[in-house]
Design an enzyme around this catalytic site. Structure first.
Site, PDB file in Angstrom:
ATOM      1  N   LYS A 109       0.820  -1.210   0.000  1.00 27.62           N
ATOM      2  CA  LYS A 109       0.000   0.000   0.000  1.00 27.62           C
ATOM      3  C   LYS A 109       0.858   1.266   0.000  1.00 27.62           C
ATOM      4  CE  LYS A 109      -4.283  -1.974   1.715  1.00 27.62           C
ATOM      5  NZ  LYS A 109      -5.281  -2.098   2.776  1.00 27.62           N
ATOM      6  N   LYS A 190      -5.315 -10.407  -5.379  1.00 27.61           N
ATOM      7  CA  LYS A 190      -6.456 -10.573  -4.455  1.00 27.61           C
ATOM      8  C   LYS A 190      -7.623  -9.655  -4.840  1.00 27.61           C
ATOM      9  CE  LYS A 190      -6.339  -8.396  -0.382  1.00 27.61           C
ATOM     10  NZ  LYS A 190      -7.143  -7.956   0.766  1.00 27.61           N
ATOM     11  N   LYS A 193     -11.324  -4.315  -1.981  1.00 23.04           N
ATOM     12  CA  LYS A 193     -12.200  -3.142  -1.964  1.00 23.04           C
ATOM     13  C   LYS A 193     -11.446  -1.912  -2.452  1.00 23.04           C
ATOM     14  CE  LYS A 193     -14.331  -3.915   2.545  1.00 23.04           C
ATOM     15  NZ  LYS A 193     -13.142  -3.863   3.407  1.00 23.04           N
TER      16      LYS A 193
HETATM   17  N1  AQP Z   1     -10.018 -11.424  -1.578  1.00 19.78           N
HETATM   18  C1  AQP Z   1     -10.306 -11.860  -0.377  1.00 19.78           C
HETATM   19  N2  AQP Z   1     -10.545 -13.191  -0.173  1.00 19.78           N
HETATM   20  C2  AQP Z   1     -10.862 -13.673   1.054  1.00 19.78           C
HETATM   21  N3  AQP Z   1     -10.961 -12.882   2.155  1.00 19.78           N
HETATM   22  C3  AQP Z   1     -10.747 -11.558   1.994  1.00 19.78           C
HETATM   23  N4  AQP Z   1     -10.775 -10.532   2.850  1.00 19.78           N
HETATM   24  C4  AQP Z   1     -10.488  -9.379   2.202  1.00 19.78           C
HETATM   25  N5  AQP Z   1     -10.264  -9.634   0.910  1.00 19.78           N
HETATM   26  C5  AQP Z   1     -10.406 -10.979   0.745  1.00 19.78           C
HETATM   27  C6  AQP Z   1     -11.093 -10.668   4.269  1.00 19.78           C
HETATM   28  O1  AQP Z   1     -12.163  -9.787   4.557  1.00 19.78           O
HETATM   29  C7  AQP Z   1     -12.023  -9.346   5.910  1.00 19.78           C
HETATM   30  C8  AQP Z   1     -12.183  -7.873   5.983  1.00 19.78           C
HETATM   31  O2  AQP Z   1     -11.194  -7.265   5.222  1.00 19.78           O
HETATM   32  P1  AQP Z   1     -10.897  -5.744   5.470  1.00 19.78           P
HETATM   33  O3  AQP Z   1     -12.098  -4.958   5.261  1.00 19.78           O
HETATM   34  O4  AQP Z   1     -10.240  -5.568   6.767  1.00 19.78           O
HETATM   35  O5  AQP Z   1      -9.978  -5.292   4.395  1.00 19.78           O
HETATM   36  P2  AQP Z   1      -8.835  -5.806   3.572  1.00 19.78           P
HETATM   37  O6  AQP Z   1      -8.186  -7.049   4.016  1.00 19.78           O
HETATM   38  O7  AQP Z   1      -7.972  -4.650   3.510  1.00 19.78           O
HETATM   39  O8  AQP Z   1      -9.616  -6.159   2.258  1.00 19.78           O
HETATM   40  P3  AQP Z   1     -10.026  -5.243   1.122  1.00 19.78           P
HETATM   41  O9  AQP Z   1     -10.486  -3.916   1.626  1.00 19.78           O
HETATM   42  O10 AQP Z   1     -10.973  -6.007   0.336  1.00 19.78           O
HETATM   43  O11 AQP Z   1      -8.740  -5.083   0.271  1.00 19.78           O
HETATM   44  P4  AQP Z   1      -7.469  -4.151   0.440  1.00 19.78           P
HETATM   45  O12 AQP Z   1      -6.499  -4.860   1.343  1.00 19.78           O
HETATM   46  O13 AQP Z   1      -6.935  -4.033  -0.904  1.00 19.78           O
HETATM   47  O14 AQP Z   1      -7.940  -2.833   1.015  1.00 19.78           O
HETATM   48  C9  AQP Z   1     -10.676  -9.834   6.416  1.00 19.78           C
HETATM   49  O15 AQP Z   1     -10.870 -10.974   7.219  1.00 19.78           O
HETATM   50  C10 AQP Z   1      -9.945 -10.207   5.148  1.00 19.78           C
HETATM   51  O16 AQP Z   1      -9.018 -11.247   5.364  1.00 19.78           O
END
Ligand code: AQP
Length: 322
Positions: A109, A190, A193
């Site tokens: 990030k 992955k 969001k």
């Molecule tokens: N792609 C995924 N597959 C399986 N589990 C996922 N989780 C997130 N993406 C996947 C799980 O969802 C929970 C909540 O995640 P979060 O809101 O804390 O955010 P994050 O991990 O940061 O996921 P985002 O927002 O989708 O993506 P990024 O990292 O890019 O901002 C957690 O239990 C996570 O493991």
């Protein structure tokens, strides 16, 4: 068994969040389970204040729509319980800079932006505080959170060795399938969001048509053989994991029943639409009554605060705070 997990109100819930985390939470809910919308974590990236407020309400409604029952478990908003930020400071004085700079998510990030915030570096400590405040035994999370969970365990053990046994050392639990759902267009990345990928991400609130379009356009390969093989066929393996996450059957057993990608995709569309449509309907009902929704979240926060207060006081006292 004390269970705790959290999710950021940083965008719409996608099927990675749903299968990796939320569906496990629903299955593990009990009077000993706490689930939290972690709004403080969402401040690590730029987010408009009004958007954060709305997305927090959206996510509370979505979690209830997906099956969390606030009468059974404790569902709350992180910033309503001040002990999260307070314990985080104590734990920042236990974790090391080296540990935090080694976090893969921080490195990824930070690379994507100039002048990233200190919170982006320290948020795994806040996550440790979230978990440890509730004397958590199990943390149901997706695979991407393994490293952060390891940090929470290390910090808990170090604290206990240095200051006396205050914290339960938690373990992470991942679902048997779909613990890391990949982007449908780039199956080596992955589903997320925070990275816009309109065709690669299926949201829980997507229409049936959008779900069908995204699954039908999902990247696969050209050899035409249906088998579960992450190394050589990541696009298809991702679809099989999704199928497994929604149906409960193992990915290899699903693969053995199909000869054509198109048939598998068609059945996957039906499975996803059948499970998500009632969630979207319930969400719209819940979202039409803001007052009731906030009332539910406030009740949850009061229950959570009573538990958090006790742990925080023990930790502060152990460290010598008066
Ligand atoms: N792609 C995924 N597959 C399986 N589990 C996922 N989780 C997130 N993406 C996947 C799980 O969802 C929970 C909540 O995640 P979060 O809101 O804390 O955010 P994050 O991990 O940061 O996921 P985002 O927002 O989708 O993506 P990024 O990292 O890019 O901002 C957690 O239990 C996570 O493991």
């Amino acid at each position: 068994m004390r269970v705790f997990s959290g999710i950021q109100p940083s965008g719409d819930l996608h099927i990675g969040n749903y299968l990796g985390a939320v569906k496990q939470w629903v299955n593990a809910q009990s009077s000993d389970a706490l689930y939290c919308v972690v709004d403080l974590h969402a401040l690590t990236l730029q987010i408009d204040p009004a958007t954060l407020r709305t997305q927090t309400d959206d996510l509370v409604a979505m979690l209830i729509a997906a099956g969390l029952d606030p009468a059974t478990c404790t569902l709350f908003v992180q910033s309503h319980v001040p002990y999260h930020a307070q314990l985080s400071w104590l734990l920042e004085c236990v974790a090391t800079y080296g540990e935090l700079t080694r976090m893969t998510q921080f490195k990824e990030k930070a690379e994507r932006q100039d002048g990233y915030r200190v919170g982006l570096l320290t948020y795994p400590v806040l996550m440790a505080a979230d978990i440890l405040l509730y004397q958590t035994e199990q943390v149901p999370v997706g695979d991407d959170q393994r490293q952060h969970l390891e940090l929470a365990r290390d910090v808990a053990e170090r604290f206990n060795n240095r200051y006396g046994a205050v914290f339960t050392v938690p373990v992470g639990v991942q679902p048997p399938a779909a613990a890391r759902v990949m982007d449908l267009q780039e199956p080596t990345r992955k589903m997320s969001k925070s990275v816009a990928s309109p065709l690669g991400t299926i949201y829980v609130l997507d229409s049936a048509d959008d779900i069908a379009r995204k699954i039908k356009k999902a990247v696969t390969d050209t050899d035409g053989e249906v088998r579960f093989d992450w190394e050589h066929k990541p696009g298809l393996a991702n679809l099989l994991e999704l199928y497994s996450g929604f149906s409960g059957e193992s990915p290899s057993a699903i693969a053995a029943r199909y000869h054509r990608y198109g048939d598998l995709k068609g059945d996957l569309v039906d499975l996803v639409v059948t499970e998500l449509t009632p969630i979207a309907e319930r969400y719209r009902e819940l979202r039409s009554d803001d007052v009731a929704l906030r009332q539910l979240a406030n009740e949850g926060s009061e229950k959570a605060e009573a538990v958090a207060r006790q742990t925080y006081r023990r930790a502060a006292e152990a460290m010598g705070l008066q």
